[in-house]
Structure formats: structure tokens, C-alpha cells
Scaffold this active site. Sequence first.
Site, PDB file in Angstrom:
ATOM      1  N   THR A 155       0.848  -1.187   0.000  1.00  0.00           N
ATOM      2  CA  THR A 155       0.000   0.000   0.000  1.00  0.00           C
ATOM      3  C   THR A 155       0.886   1.240   0.000  1.00  0.00           C
ATOM      4  O   THR A 155       1.792   1.376   0.828  1.00  0.00           O
ATOM      5  CB  THR A 155      -0.963   0.016   1.216  1.00  0.00           C
ATOM      6  N   HIS A 207       1.559 -13.136  12.932  1.00  0.00           N
ATOM      7  CA  HIS A 207       2.530 -13.774  13.824  1.00  0.00           C
ATOM      8  C   HIS A 207       2.262 -15.263  14.019  1.00  0.00           C
ATOM      9  O   HIS A 207       3.052 -15.966  14.663  1.00  0.00           O
ATOM     10  CB  HIS A 207       2.527 -13.073  15.187  1.00  0.00           C
TER      11      HIS A 207
END
Length: 493
Positions: free
Chosen positions: A413, A465
Site C-alpha cells: 500500500t 505472527h
Amino acid sequence: MSELKSFPLPDAGEGLTEAEILNWHVAAGDQVEVNQIIVEIETAKAAVELPCPWAGVVAELLAEPGQTVEVGTPILTIDVDPDGSAPPGSQNGTAAGAAGASQAGAAAASAEASGEGGGDGDSGEQVATLVGYGPAKSTGVKRRPRTDTPKGPRGATNGSSASPEAPADGGAATSTTAPTRGESTEPDGTVEYVPLAKPPVRKLAKELGVDLRQVIGHGEGGVITREDVRRAAEPAPTQASQAAPAAQAAPATQQAPAGDAERERRVPIRSVRKATAKAMVSSAFTAPHVTEFLTVDVTPMMELRNRLKNQPAYTGVKLTPLAFAAKAMCLAVKRTPEVNATWDEESEEIVYKDYVHLGVAAATQRGLVVPKVRDADSMTLAELAAALDDLTEAARSGTTSPSDMVNGTITITNVGVFGVDTGTPIINPGESAILAFGAIRDMPWVVDGELVPRKICQLSLSFDHRLVDGQQGSQFLADVGALLSDPAVAMTF
């Protein structure tokens, strides 16, 4: 005799449940052909043009621009035999075309006329079919002719009991097959008046508590309009209200301030905005996000960009800093494949992907969309730059195909175009990482012990994660930064 067919809103791909009507390309009374574009819709992923599965005359539009319609809901009716000349059991177009349009959607939306025909009953006539679907065999079932007497508003007859083929007193023939028009015959033979109103008008009447049977339509042919419904919903004037003008002798010298509600604007949540919100909430509360930041001296990258712009291979190519960042990501993925993987909850597996379908977040008037550059890792820098330019332009114009909006593997982005240094982006659902590319600024930087002005940029990487450890995320981000601060490092990958 006329034969009406209803065209249901198809699924424009990927199991979508609804779409918004953007623009109609036809109106009631228009002649249409098979595969002619009749309407533009907006799904949660893209704007799509839908073709017509039959040839004939548009009888009625059942949805208005701006209206959100569920998949499978009829949006218009088409008279496939307006002249009443079709032999019994014939089909104009193909039943499979309608079914296919409702099920395939995306394929029908991009279809073009094939010029092939199908058998038409026993007549041997060849008719066009909706591209991608073969002709269905005729069932040989005749439509039951209507024999009830046409009636006008409030149940008044039109003074004729003759059939459309033989009007009384030489009068013009009157069609009795238009939807939601005129009358219905009860089992006991009595005729009940059915108000003439389109679905959006009926919905408005239901919301306002108006009985359409008590409303006189002022539209063409006696059709009840929105204005007729609103007028019927207004309370009848009383003596007190009629005398109100006399009480308004002295105008107020000071207008009272408007309330908060009068200074607010409400916009329905739908289409792209609705899908984006749902995806972001799901991602934020499903994948445990970790975000890391890195400040990079991109002066060498900008110098290389200036040199490449003069090369013949880059003539006509919009070579932006984003293209360099995208290329760096594709190279860095090779050393850290975890950032290009998917966590499969159902099968309890991590899916590693040996390809990069790079998502590019693009801000549009309809909201945030993320089209994908397929196999970005196999492209040269010039090819990747051209693909990014084409994809972002298509996204902003709303012409991105539904197939380009799905199955991404990692996203970038570019918040720098808004003058923003960095951020904490939310991972696109189904992916494991997203990189935010910040603004490039002239800033003081220490080079060989001296303070000099350099081109500085900040990067931030959010990763899942569950499958990307801190060491792996840090390595990927450091690799991207190294490639941007010294493009020659690419030779070591």
C-alpha cells in the site's frame, strides 16, 4: 401473443450475494439483442456490465439506479415475442442463457456475441444465444392466454371485452401481459384491481403505510409514481391548517439554529465499503498483527530511476518509486517465503506459494480496493511498472474485472502518495503480510561521518505472527530496505 421473460440478477463472481444497480443502458420499449450490454452493476469487488440473454423488447425495468438488489432477484422483463409471431413452443434466445447468467455471472458479464445459433423448436430457425451457454431444447409448452377484461384505475373498465386481436369498435389492441399491470381474476370469476406500480414504488408505499389500491396514478398509462405515494401519505388538511396563513402575519426576525440531525448526512453502507469493512474487521480480530518499521535512504534508487527513464526499454513506461518497492518485495520473498504463505485454519496447514500475486491497495471513489498483479515475481521492472499503472487506473475507473480482485498472496500500500510517512496497515484476508511504502522526503542523513541531504523513505511491515516469526518478518523488511537503498544488492538474491 407476447411472451415475457424475467432476467434475474446474476452472481458476478466469487459467490457474491448482492449488487448495486449503477446505470441502465436500456429503457422500457427499447429493442435489444442477445449479448447487448443492458446494465452496469457494482458488486463488493468491481463494476460489471451485464449482457442480455434474449432478443426482444424491454417490457419493464424492475430496479432503479442506486438500488441494492439480491442475487436472483428479477431486475427487468423482456418481451421475447412482441409481434406474437413465434410458433408454439419456440424460445427466443435460450433458457440456458438465463440460468447460466444467474450462475456464472462474471463469465456472462464479459461475454461477447459468438454468432452461433440454436435450434428453435421445429421451425429450424437459428437464434443467437448468450455466449458460453448452449441452446436449451424447447419444452413445447404454450403460455396460457389471458382472458380477463382490462381495467383502469379504481376498477373502471375500458368499455371493451374484446380480445387484443379483435378490439371492439375498431379500437386499438391492448396488451394485457405487462407485469404488475391492471387486474387479476379471482377463483369465483370476479376481477380485482391490481395497482400499477414498480417495485421501488411499492416498497416506498409499504414504508409510508400507503394502500396503493387507494392511490390514483399520474404516470404514463396510469402508473403510480413516488410523488403519488408521497402525496397520499400527507395528512389531510384541517381547518386549523387552512387558517395557518393568517397566523403567519409577522415573519420571524431571527431564524432558530438548525438541530444536529439537520446538519448530518447519512449514506448507506454497501458495495465496496461494506465488503472492505467486513474484511478488515475479520482480519484484525483473526490474525495476530505485528508491525515493524524501517527508515531507508533511497537516494541510490531514485538515481537509478532517473537513469532508467532514458533507456529505450522504459520509453512510455511510468516508472514510479512504487514499482521499485514492488520489485524489491518480489525478490525478498524468495528468502522469506513465510510472508507469501497462507494460514489454512480448517486443514491446519500453512500453504507456501511459489508465485507472487501482488495486491496493490488503491483508493477509489467507491472505497478501497486491492487488485492483483498476477505472477509479479516473473516480471521485469519495466513490465511490473506497466502492470501497476494499468491496474491502478482500472481500479480508479471501476473497470477492474472480478478475477483480478481475488487470490492475492502479499500486498503493498502506497501511503506516500498522500504525503504520509508510514502507518500500521491491516493484512488483507487470506495473506500473511502487507508493506506500507511511505513518502520520499529530502532529509539530513549521515554518510561517511558527514551530515548530507538524502532521499529518505519509511517502510512498515505488518505480518501474521501465527506463521511469520519476528526474525522472519525483520529479515524480509531488511531485505526490502537493502534493495531500495542499494539496487545492486539484487544481484545477490
